[in-house]
Every structure is written in C-alpha cells, then in structure tokens.
Design a protein around this motif. Sequence first.
Motif, PDB file in Angstrom:
ATOM      1  N   VAL A 126      64.909   5.927  98.727  1.00  0.00           N
ATOM      2  CA  VAL A 126      64.875   6.721  97.501  1.00  0.00           C
ATOM      3  C   VAL A 126      66.292   7.160  97.122  1.00  0.00           C
ATOM      4  CG1 VAL A 126      64.109   8.904  96.489  1.00  0.00           C
ATOM      5  CG2 VAL A 126      62.487   7.485  97.759  1.00  0.00           C
ATOM      6  N   GLU A 127      67.047   7.646  98.093  1.00  0.00           N
ATOM      7  CA  GLU A 127      68.406   8.103  97.792  1.00  0.00           C
ATOM      8  C   GLU A 127      69.283   6.938  97.332  1.00  0.00           C
ATOM      9  OE1 GLU A 127      69.522  12.034 100.139  1.00  0.00           O
ATOM     10  OE2 GLU A 127      69.154  10.376 101.523  1.00  0.00           O
ATOM     11  N   THR A 128      69.055   5.753  97.893  1.00  0.00           N
ATOM     12  CA  THR A 128      69.810   4.579  97.465  1.00  0.00           C
ATOM     13  C   THR A 128      69.505   4.229  96.010  1.00  0.00           C
ATOM     14  OG1 THR A 128      69.840   3.697  99.716  1.00  0.00           O
ATOM     15  CG2 THR A 128      70.224   2.133  97.945  1.00  0.00           C
ATOM     16  N   ALA A 129      68.256   4.502  95.578  1.00  0.00           N
ATOM     17  CA  ALA A 129      67.843   4.168  94.211  1.00  0.00           C
ATOM     18  C   ALA A 129      68.351   5.172  93.176  1.00  0.00           C
ATOM     19  CB  ALA A 129      66.325   4.079  94.134  1.00  0.00           C
ATOM     20  N   LEU A 130      68.878   6.314  93.600  1.00  0.00           N
ATOM     21  CA  LEU A 130      69.428   7.290  92.661  1.00  0.00           C
ATOM     22  C   LEU A 130      70.719   6.760  92.074  1.00  0.00           C
ATOM     23  CD1 LEU A 130      68.853  10.584  94.709  1.00  0.00           C
ATOM     24  CD2 LEU A 130      67.569   9.820  92.712  1.00  0.00           C
ATOM     25  N   PRO A 131      71.096   7.163  90.858  1.00  0.00           N
ATOM     26  CA  PRO A 131      70.410   8.134  89.995  1.00  0.00           C
ATOM     27  C   PRO A 131      69.226   7.517  89.266  1.00  0.00           C
ATOM     28  CG  PRO A 131      72.362   7.311  88.915  1.00  0.00           C
ATOM     29  CD  PRO A 131      72.361   6.698  90.279  1.00  0.00           C
ATOM     30  N   ALA A 132      68.322   8.374  88.823  1.00  0.00           N
ATOM     31  CA  ALA A 132      67.151   7.945  88.061  1.00  0.00           C
ATOM     32  C   ALA A 132      66.770   9.060  87.100  1.00  0.00           C
ATOM     33  CB  ALA A 132      65.986   7.624  88.989  1.00  0.00           C
ATOM     34  N   ASP A 133      66.045   8.708  86.059  1.00  0.00           N
ATOM     35  CA  ASP A 133      65.587   9.696  85.085  1.00  0.00           C
ATOM     36  C   ASP A 133      64.272  10.345  85.502  1.00  0.00           C
ATOM     37  OD1 ASP A 133      67.635   9.148  82.927  1.00  0.00           O
ATOM     38  OD2 ASP A 133      66.744   7.154  83.123  1.00  0.00           O
ATOM     39  N   ILE A 134      63.448   9.577  86.214  1.00  0.00           N
ATOM     40  CA  ILE A 134      62.097  10.021  86.576  1.00  0.00           C
ATOM     41  C   ILE A 134      61.868   9.686  88.042  1.00  0.00           C
ATOM     42  CG2 ILE A 134      59.610   9.712  86.113  1.00  0.00           C
ATOM     43  CD1 ILE A 134      60.646   8.386  83.377  1.00  0.00           C
ATOM     44  N   ALA A 135      61.206  10.584  88.780  1.00  0.00           N
ATOM     45  CA  ALA A 135      60.795  10.288  90.148  1.00  0.00           C
ATOM     46  C   ALA A 135      59.376  10.809  90.336  1.00  0.00           C
ATOM     47  CB  ALA A 135      61.732  10.918  91.161  1.00  0.00           C
ATOM     48  N   VAL A 136      58.498   9.945  90.834  1.00  0.00           N
ATOM     49  CA  VAL A 136      57.110  10.317  91.093  1.00  0.00           C
ATOM     50  C   VAL A 136      56.822  10.009  92.556  1.00  0.00           C
ATOM     51  CG1 VAL A 136      54.701  10.062  90.404  1.00  0.00           C
ATOM     52  CG2 VAL A 136      56.519   9.701  88.719  1.00  0.00           C
ATOM     53  N   PHE A 137      56.543  11.052  93.326  1.00  0.00           N
ATOM     54  CA  PHE A 137      56.359  10.904  94.764  1.00  0.00           C
ATOM     55  C   PHE A 137      54.871  10.921  95.087  1.00  0.00           C
ATOM     56  CE2 PHE A 137      60.613  12.601  94.163  1.00  0.00           C
ATOM     57  CZ  PHE A 137      61.346  11.664  94.878  1.00  0.00           C
ATOM     58  N   VAL A 138      54.313   9.719  95.251  1.00  0.00           N
ATOM     59  CA  VAL A 138      52.885   9.539  95.475  1.00  0.00           C
ATOM     60  C   VAL A 138      52.591   9.242  96.943  1.00  0.00           C
ATOM     61  CG1 VAL A 138      50.822   8.440  94.531  1.00  0.00           C
ATOM     62  CG2 VAL A 138      52.921   8.441  93.193  1.00  0.00           C
ATOM     63  N   ALA A 139      53.564   8.745  97.674  1.00  0.00           N
ATOM     64  CA  ALA A 139      53.332   8.296  99.049  1.00  0.00           C
ATOM     65  C   ALA A 139      52.767   9.413  99.919  1.00  0.00           C
ATOM     66  CB  ALA A 139      54.639   7.783  99.657  1.00  0.00           C
ATOM     67  N   ALA A 140      51.854   9.019 100.795  1.00  0.00           N
ATOM     68  CA  ALA A 140      51.302   9.942 101.787  1.00  0.00           C
ATOM     69  C   ALA A 140      52.191   9.862 103.027  1.00  0.00           C
ATOM     70  CB  ALA A 140      49.861   9.575 102.118  1.00  0.00           C
ATOM     71  N   VAL A 141      53.270  10.622 102.997  1.00  0.00           N
ATOM     72  CA  VAL A 141      54.273  10.569 104.064  1.00  0.00           C
ATOM     73  C   VAL A 141      53.778  11.374 105.264  1.00  0.00           C
ATOM     74  CG1 VAL A 141      56.668  11.063 104.664  1.00  0.00           C
ATOM     75  CG2 VAL A 141      56.084  10.364 102.327  1.00  0.00           C
ATOM     76  N   ALA A 142      53.877  10.787 106.439  1.00  0.00           N
ATOM     77  CA  ALA A 142      53.499  11.520 107.651  1.00  0.00           C
ATOM     78  C   ALA A 142      54.434  12.712 107.839  1.00  0.00           C
ATOM     79  CB  ALA A 142      53.554  10.593 108.861  1.00  0.00           C
ATOM     80  N   ASP A 143      53.847  13.889 108.015  1.00  0.00           N
ATOM     81  CA  ASP A 143      54.668  15.090 108.191  1.00  0.00           C
ATOM     82  C   ASP A 143      55.405  15.099 109.520  1.00  0.00           C
ATOM     83  OD1 ASP A 143      53.952  16.219 105.731  1.00  0.00           O
ATOM     84  OD2 ASP A 143      52.115  17.041 106.565  1.00  0.00           O
TER      85      ASP A 143
END
Length: 406
Positions: free
Chosen positions: A264-281
């Motif tokens: 995600v950080e590599t893909a920055l910068p961006a105008d929109i970010a939608v975090f849908v993933a069910a990330v293991a805590d």
Amino acid sequence: MSALSGKRILLVVGGGIAAYKCLDLVRRLKERGAGVTPVMTQAAAEFVTALSVGALAASKVYTDLFDREDEQDVGHIRLAREHDLVLVAPATADRMARLVAGLADDLAGAILLATRAPILMAPAMNPAMWDNPATRRNRDRLTEDGVRFVGPGSGEMAERGESGVGRMAEPLEIVAAAEALLTPAAGPLAGLSAIVTSGPTHEPIDPVRYIANRSSGRQGHAIAAALRDFGARVTLVSGPVTLPDPAGMSVRHVETAAEMLAAVETALPADIAVFVAAVADWRVAGESAKKIKKTAEGPPALVLAENPDILATIGHHARRPGLVVGFAAETDDLLSNARSKLERKGADAILANDVSPQGGVMGGGENTIRLVTPGGVEEWPTLAKEAAAARLAEWIAARLRRGSGR
C-alpha cells in the motif's frame, strides 16, 4: 463499436498447453475489428502450428529474431513500435522471469523490451509454479514496471488430479481486459488514482499452518472493479484468494499484513484508498522454521504479536490519500465500534457490516452495510456485493464532486 476496432495488437504466443486458446483469442480479437500480428516462441510451436495461427490472424507469423528478410530493417524494433498493445497469451513462468531479467535472446523478448505500447499478460501455469515465491516476486516486479495482468483463473489443470489457480483466462476475459486497457479513461473518477485492499492475510505459524480471517475477497475485488469502471486508475492489493485478478488495473499479491502495508505504501500517492481486506490483527511472534509436531507435553503455547494497523497507518500518513474509507467487520455493537474506528483511525468513512454467523457476509454473496461518517449513519439495504461496490463508487464520486474535505 469495440475499443479494439482499428487497433493493432501484437500477440505473443507462449509455450504451454493453454496455447491452444490463442486460436479462439485471435478470432475474438478479429471479430472486434482489431488487427492481429502473431509472434510465436519456439516452445509455442510444440503446441499449435504457425499455419493455424497465421490463417486465423490473416497475417504473417513471426518466429525468428535472426530472420534474414525481416531483420534487414531491424524487424523486432518495427514490430515493437507499430502496435497499440502487446498481448502475451499464454504468459509462462519462464517468459515472466525473462522479462524481469531483461533478457532479449529471442524475438518475443526483444519486442517486449523495445515496445513502448502497453503490455498485457495472461499467465498460465501449474498452481505450484504460480504460487512459487520466485513467480510471485516476478509478478509483483512486472506490475510495478507497468505490465498489466488478466487472470489466471482457478480450475482443473492439464495434469491429472491437479487443480488450483493457474488456468489461463478465457479468450473473452482477455478481450475484455484488452478493451479496458485501450479505452480512454472516462467516468466521474477519470484522472484519479485509487488503492483497494482485499481478501485475508495469512500469518505463518510454521511452514504448513497460519492464522487467517475468513474472507473470500469478493467484496474488495468488486469495489476495485467498480472504481475502475468509474474511470479511476486502480491498484488492488490482494491477500490470498481464489478469485481471478480483475482486468484493467494493477494487482499486487501479498500474504501477510506487513507485506500488505508495504504494498500500500509503495502505491502512494493516491487520491482514494478503500481498505476492505480482513487483515489478521495478530501474528505469531516467533514463526517456526519446521512443522510443529505433537508431543506428550500437549499443544505448544503460541506467543502473539500485534500486526500493523494498515487503516490507521494510512489514515495518519504523511502522504494520506484525500479520501480514506475503511471497513468495520463486527459481531456486536456494530455502530459504536464503527464510530470509534472512524475517529481513531483517521478515516473519512467506515462501512460497517455484521459478520456474525447469522450475517452470512464472510464468504457469501451479499452484504448489509451501514455507512458511518462524521455526519451520521446511512443505512443501505442488503445488496449483492457487486451492487454494494457500485453504490460505494457512486458515493465516492459524489463526495469528491462536493469537494468535501476531512
């Protein structure tokens, strides 16, 4: 009229059993008005004949980097420059590795290095080869370099008794991906970039076990496709799923939460970010290098460490996207937990959904969403996940039209 009408497509046919599909692919491209120039590798000729491919394409088939007649005018450069799209189907693990390494020891390799046209690859290989760390690294590097992918899909392999992700996308899927790639950006999100995370993460315990969440990735993939259809340039960061990669976007495959955050950080910068993933805590603090065996002492204690919070990290990031949307998957106190997450994690909106067993969201085809913003709660009806994705894309477009800041 198809976006392929009048377009010149250079089709690189790779060596694999899926090469037989290129015959139908050529026909489908021609039906839509595209001109097709075939290039066959030496291995491809073991599976299909140049006579068949050339007859369907109504074109000469190019095979040899050192052809005396063609190379009198540096033919590989001419082929690389005369086309609107270079399509590799099937794209083998070897062809992907060669492009990453910059090898140009055959005609296909020279063209792929010399072209300035978009490159679209349709991978096809055994699931173990597709999942091999070397192939994953090559896929991610090619994505970073701007190569687009369509598929592979999941299903039965040519090898008896083998199945999984590795089947080449069907010809019509490849055609749709080519059309999307060659269609000028249009729609309410044209000119904007978006990052979407999808699927679960797998946090290894030992070489054969892992901690994960029950996520199919269907909602995240649908949201990525909806934003693409609204004209956004989308980067999809996907955990391990069995879904094919959506066409017309950059897809980065990851396994763990740490890898997802890095992508995600590599893909920055961006105008929109939608975090849908069910990330293991949580992850295991000390992953075992060997399979943990049963012993007379009973099961071992697993010491857990907290994973990075991707939504909170990006919500407070120095290069924070202009609009950040997160998901709250809850089994109880849905709205209060969503409101707390909205404030703590620096999001502009939280999509809250009930993931209790009776909710049927995880792995199911529908979702019931409450859109939580600082201004209140918007109740959405139960929708198919694709319809929910389209509604979210509409909300994002409307929000950006209003110029709403945080």
